[in-house]
Design a protein around this motif. Structure first.
Motif, PDB file in Angstrom:
ATOM      1  N   ASP A  46       0.836  -1.208   0.000  1.00 50.96           N
ATOM      2  CA  ASP A  46       0.000   0.000   0.000  1.00 50.96           C
ATOM      3  C   ASP A  46       0.873   1.262   0.000  1.00 50.96           C
ATOM      4  O   ASP A  46       2.096   1.195   0.138  1.00 50.96           O
ATOM      5  CB  ASP A  46      -0.987  -0.023   1.168  1.00 50.96           C
ATOM      6  N   GLU A  47       0.196   2.393  -0.143  1.00 50.49           N
ATOM      7  CA  GLU A  47       0.906   3.671  -0.301  1.00 50.49           C
ATOM      8  C   GLU A  47       1.791   3.987   0.905  1.00 50.49           C
ATOM      9  O   GLU A  47       2.898   4.506   0.762  1.00 50.49           O
ATOM     10  CB  GLU A  47      -0.136   4.776  -0.457  1.00 50.49           C
ATOM     11  N   GLU A  48       1.289   3.636   2.082  1.00 55.44           N
ATOM     12  CA  GLU A  48       2.061   3.930   3.295  1.00 55.44           C
ATOM     13  C   GLU A  48       3.385   3.155   3.285  1.00 55.44           C
ATOM     14  O   GLU A  48       4.452   3.711   3.525  1.00 55.44           O
ATOM     15  CB  GLU A  48       1.237   3.562   4.541  1.00 55.44           C
ATOM     16  N   MET A  49       3.282   1.873   2.958  1.00 62.80           N
ATOM     17  CA  MET A  49       4.489   1.034   2.927  1.00 62.80           C
ATOM     18  C   MET A  49       5.425   1.471   1.804  1.00 62.80           C
ATOM     19  O   MET A  49       6.650   1.429   1.943  1.00 62.80           O
ATOM     20  CB  MET A  49       4.071  -0.434   2.779  1.00 62.80           C
ATOM     21  N   GLN A  50       4.834   1.930   0.685  1.00 66.80           N
ATOM     22  CA  GLN A  50       5.676   2.446  -0.409  1.00 66.80           C
ATOM     23  C   GLN A  50       6.524   3.612   0.081  1.00 66.80           C
ATOM     24  O   GLN A  50       7.715   3.700  -0.196  1.00 66.80           O
ATOM     25  CB  GLN A  50       4.803   2.931  -1.569  1.00 66.80           C
ATOM     26  N   GLY A  51       5.877   4.502   0.835  1.00 68.77           N
ATOM     27  CA  GLY A  51       6.582   5.672   1.373  1.00 68.77           C
ATOM     28  C   GLY A  51       7.715   5.259   2.287  1.00 68.77           C
ATOM     29  O   GLY A  51       8.807   5.844   2.262  1.00 68.77           O
ATOM     30  N   ILE A  52       7.477   4.235   3.086  1.00 71.46           N
ATOM     31  CA  ILE A  52       8.509   3.756   4.024  1.00 71.46           C
ATOM     32  C   ILE A  52       9.661   3.107   3.252  1.00 71.46           C
ATOM     33  O   ILE A  52      10.829   3.379   3.498  1.00 71.46           O
ATOM     34  CB  ILE A  52       7.882   2.766   5.038  1.00 71.46           C
ATOM     35  N   LEU A  53       9.310   2.267   2.287  1.00 75.45           N
ATOM     36  CA  LEU A  53      10.360   1.567   1.522  1.00 75.45           C
ATOM     37  C   LEU A  53      11.177   2.529   0.670  1.00 75.45           C
ATOM     38  O   LEU A  53      12.333   2.279   0.358  1.00 75.45           O
ATOM     39  CB  LEU A  53       9.731   0.494   0.619  1.00 75.45           C
ATOM     40  N   ASN A  54      10.568   3.650   0.298  1.00 75.23           N
ATOM     41  CA  ASN A  54      11.255   4.610  -0.580  1.00 75.23           C
ATOM     42  C   ASN A  54      12.272   5.488   0.141  1.00 75.23           C
ATOM     43  O   ASN A  54      12.996   6.241  -0.505  1.00 75.23           O
ATOM     44  CB  ASN A  54      10.237   5.487  -1.303  1.00 75.23           C
ATOM     45  N   ILE A  55      12.330   5.392   1.468  1.00 76.77           N
ATOM     46  CA  ILE A  55      13.386   6.113   2.197  1.00 76.77           C
ATOM     47  C   ILE A  55      14.711   5.483   1.784  1.00 76.77           C
ATOM     48  O   ILE A  55      14.850   4.257   1.790  1.00 76.77           O
ATOM     49  CB  ILE A  55      13.184   5.999   3.725  1.00 76.77           C
ATOM     50  N   LYS A  56      15.681   6.314   1.420  1.00 79.05           N
ATOM     51  CA  LYS A  56      16.962   5.753   0.943  1.00 79.05           C
ATOM     52  C   LYS A  56      18.113   6.218   1.831  1.00 79.05           C
ATOM     53  O   LYS A  56      18.270   7.396   2.082  1.00 79.05           O
ATOM     54  CB  LYS A  56      17.204   6.143  -0.508  1.00 79.05           C
ATOM     55  N   THR A  57      18.901   5.251   2.283  1.00 79.23           N
ATOM     56  CA  THR A  57      20.034   5.576   3.148  1.00 79.23           C
ATOM     57  C   THR A  57      21.246   5.940   2.275  1.00 79.23           C
ATOM     58  O   THR A  57      21.248   5.737   1.058  1.00 79.23           O
ATOM     59  CB  THR A  57      20.417   4.381   4.052  1.00 79.23           C
ATOM     60  N   TYR A  58      22.280   6.412   2.943  1.00 80.47           N
ATOM     61  CA  TYR A  58      23.529   6.775   2.267  1.00 80.47           C
ATOM     62  C   TYR A  58      24.067   5.592   1.456  1.00 80.47           C
ATOM     63  O   TYR A  58      24.373   5.719   0.270  1.00 80.47           O
ATOM     64  CB  TYR A  58      24.538   7.210   3.342  1.00 80.47           C
ATOM     65  N   TYR A  59      24.174   4.433   2.108  1.00 78.40           N
ATOM     66  CA  TYR A  59      24.723   3.270   1.419  1.00 78.40           C
ATOM     67  C   TYR A  59      23.789   2.811   0.308  1.00 78.40           C
ATOM     68  O   TYR A  59      24.235   2.418  -0.767  1.00 78.40           O
ATOM     69  CB  TYR A  59      25.008   2.120   2.394  1.00 78.40           C
ATOM     70  N   GLU A  60      22.506   2.895   0.578  1.00 76.70           N
ATOM     71  CA  GLU A  60      21.538   2.456  -0.433  1.00 76.70           C
ATOM     72  C   GLU A  60      21.692   3.266  -1.724  1.00 76.70           C
ATOM     73  O   GLU A  60      21.689   2.700  -2.823  1.00 76.70           O
ATOM     74  CB  GLU A  60      20.119   2.620   0.126  1.00 76.70           C
ATOM     75  N   LYS A  61      21.843   4.589  -1.589  1.00 73.24           N
ATOM     76  CA  LYS A  61      21.980   5.432  -2.784  1.00 73.24           C
ATOM     77  C   LYS A  61      23.218   5.010  -3.585  1.00 73.24           C
ATOM     78  O   LYS A  61      23.184   4.946  -4.807  1.00 73.24           O
ATOM     79  CB  LYS A  61      22.090   6.906  -2.374  1.00 73.24           C
ATOM     80  N   ARG A  62      24.304   4.697  -2.843  1.00 75.73           N
ATOM     81  CA  ARG A  62      25.528   4.269  -3.528  1.00 75.73           C
ATOM     82  C   ARG A  62      25.297   2.986  -4.314  1.00 75.73           C
ATOM     83  O   ARG A  62      25.677   2.861  -5.474  1.00 75.73           O
ATOM     84  CB  ARG A  62      26.645   4.023  -2.507  1.00 75.73           C
ATOM     85  N   TRP A  63      24.630   2.019  -3.673  1.00 72.53           N
ATOM     86  CA  TRP A  63      24.446   0.726  -4.348  1.00 72.53           C
ATOM     87  C   TRP A  63      23.462   0.851  -5.497  1.00 72.53           C
ATOM     88  O   TRP A  63      23.611   0.180  -6.526  1.00 72.53           O
ATOM     89  CB  TRP A  63      23.982  -0.354  -3.358  1.00 72.53           C
ATOM     90  N   LEU A  64      22.474   1.705  -5.357  1.00 66.00           N
ATOM     91  CA  LEU A  64      21.518   1.887  -6.454  1.00 66.00           C
ATOM     92  C   LEU A  64      22.216   2.479  -7.673  1.00 66.00           C
ATOM     93  O   LEU A  64      21.946   2.076  -8.807  1.00 66.00           O
ATOM     94  CB  LEU A  64      20.359   2.787  -6.011  1.00 66.00           C
TER      95      LEU A  64
END
Ligand SMILES: C[S@@+](CC[C@H](N)C(=O)[O-])C[C@H]1O[C@@H](n2cnc3c(N)ncnc32)[C@H](O)[C@@H]1O
Length: 227
Positions: A196-214
């Motif tokens: 759902d939209e709420e969980m999408q918002g939570i999953l879309n938070i991106k950490t420092y390391y996450e941005k690097r790996w993406l």
């Protein structure tokens, strides 16, 4: 030692929402805020979420912005890393955020049973040389520690880029017959379309390391168990 780190360590000491017990404090059995986070630190009885191995504390701060009626504590052994989240939350006057500097091996020195409602493990070190997995903070040895501070029914969330950590952690959770609620090997390609939209918002938070790996084109994986 870099000047930048020293400056951040010194500034951390000025923040009243940052807690940095020494190893000697732990050896002496001092119980920093154990059982007192609600009353003494947050001044309310709202649920507490921990981000363990929080680095700069992106999940801690972003979730705290989204959920002012909940409390969030970022925990990491490296104070100069969580300085970023501590500074931002201080500048924004956020009263539902705190940071704790400790090794997670000692986490039970800081919380009593049922004091915590949810845990996030964000981009934890995969520890590729740790054959037994005893150092992996997503694994059963650590889940046993987490169980001693969580309420029954609480969620533990694992977000990672590492195929090794994801597959090993998932296999361990299956072997231990944990209640695996979500298991996804591709958060942005698949999982976000199914929640759902709420969980999408939570999953879309991106950490420092996450941005690097993406940026490197890695797929992000996610596991959620219920204790
Ligand atoms: C790869 S970084 C990820 C940081 C952040 N969650 C992110 O996604 O950007 C792993 C973090 O876990 C912390 N860490 C690793 N093992 C730890 C332990 N046993 N106790 C406390 N912190 C630990 C490290 O200091 C580091 O900041």
């Amino acid at each position: 030692m870099g000047k930048g780190k020293l400056k951040k360590w010194n500034e951390n000491k000025t923040f009243n929402h940052v807690f940095e017990p020494t190893l000697q404090d732990i050896i002496d059995g001092q119980e920093f805020n154990k059982g007192d986070w609600h009353e003494k630190v947050f001044g309310n009885n709202n649920p507490i979420t921990l981000e363990l191995g929080c680095g700069k504390g992106e999940y801690t701060v972003e979730l705290a912005r989204k959920y002012p009626e909940r409390n969030f504590i970022g925990v990491d052994i490296k104070g100069h890393r969580f300085w970023r989240g501590a500074k931002t939350s201080n500048e924004e006057g956020m009263e539902n955020v705190a940071f704790l500097r400790t090794r997670l091996e000692f986490i039970n020195n800081f919380f009593v049973q049922d004091e915590v409602d949810e845990i996030w493990l964000t981009f934890s070190d995969p520890q590729p040389k740790d054959d037994k997995g005893s150092k992996r903070i997503t694994g059963p040895a650590f889940v046993d520690r987490y169980k001693k501070l969580l309420k029954p029914g609480s969620l533990i969330n694992v977000k990672t880029d590492s195929t090794l950590l994801y597959e090993w952690t998932r296999d361990q959770y299956i072997e231990k017959k944990y209640n695996l609620l979500i298991d996804s090997d591709d958060v942005y390609g698949k999982l976000v379309n199914d929640v759902d939209e709420e969980m999408q918002g939570i999953l879309n938070i991106k950490t420092y390391y996450e941005k690097r790996w993406l940026e490197e084109g890695k797929k992000i994986k996610f596991l959620r168990i219920q204790i």
